[in-house]
Write a protein that holds these residues in place. Structure first.
Motif: not given
Ligand code: IMP
Ligand code: MG
Length: 177
Positions: A28-35, A57-62, A75-80, A88-93
């Protein structure tokens, strides 16, 4: 500085995690989102193990921590991020510490309507967790020490080290991470 996890141990563990992810997504296709920014090195090594249709893709969390290791407000910036509805998301931190970052981000991404969400962290600090979240993939469980390298920083330095190290205990973490 003391070395906690060697470069070769990291590389072989990242390969095994890649195999597990590959199996779970079943083509399946995976949407990787990196912190950002800590995910940087782990994400780039891990995605190269995936023979799947991958978008990154990336988001910022501090979390503002003052002069202690206790996490403050996130603080979350998910504007990107693009529209993730039904994806289907794979969230990576880099590391799961109190669990605040992963717990809040998974909630945030679910509210944005993603189809499914799995989480991957390179490290999990034992005895620190305050938020209920179980990562789907975890590289190593580590003792409660401040670690750097392979993407993890102390005051924005050391991210480029190819191994995980422990800073001298008298250099306490300050500011935001
Ligand atoms: P949590 O929200 O408390 O789980 O913290 C996760 C975030 O805290 C990570 O993404 C890191 O940015 C940061 N962090 C926690 N422990 C460490 C550490 O030992 N070294 C570097 N950063 C850390
Ligand atoms: Mg971080």
């Amino acid at each position: 500085m003391k070395q906690l996890i060697s470069e070769s141990a990291i590389q072989s563990r990242v390969k095994s995690i890649g195999t597990l992810i590959q199996k779970d997504f079943q083509g399946e296709p995976v949407t990787v989102i990196g912190v950002l920014t800590g995910c940087l090195i782990f994400l780039s090594d891990l995605v190269r193990q995936l023979n799947l249709p991958v978008r990154i893709f990336f988001l910022r969390a501090s979390s503002y921590r003052g002069n202690t290791t206790v996490p403050g407000n996130l603080e979350v910036d998910s504007s990107m991020l693009p529209d993730i509805q039904g994806k289907n998301i794979l969230l990576i931190d880099d590391i799961l510490d109190s669990g605040q970052t992963l717990a809040k981000l998974t909630k945030h991404l679910k509210e944005k309507g993603c189809g499914s969400i799995r989480t991957a962290v390179l490290l999990r600090k034992l005895g620190r967790q305050q938020h209920a979240i179980e990562p789907d993939y975890c590289g190593f469980e580590i003792p409660d020490e401040f670690v750097i390298g392979y993407g993890l920083d102390y005051n924005d330095e050391y991210r480029n080290l190819p191994f995980i190290g422990v800073l001298d205990p008298n250099q306490l973490p300050k500011g935001k991470s």
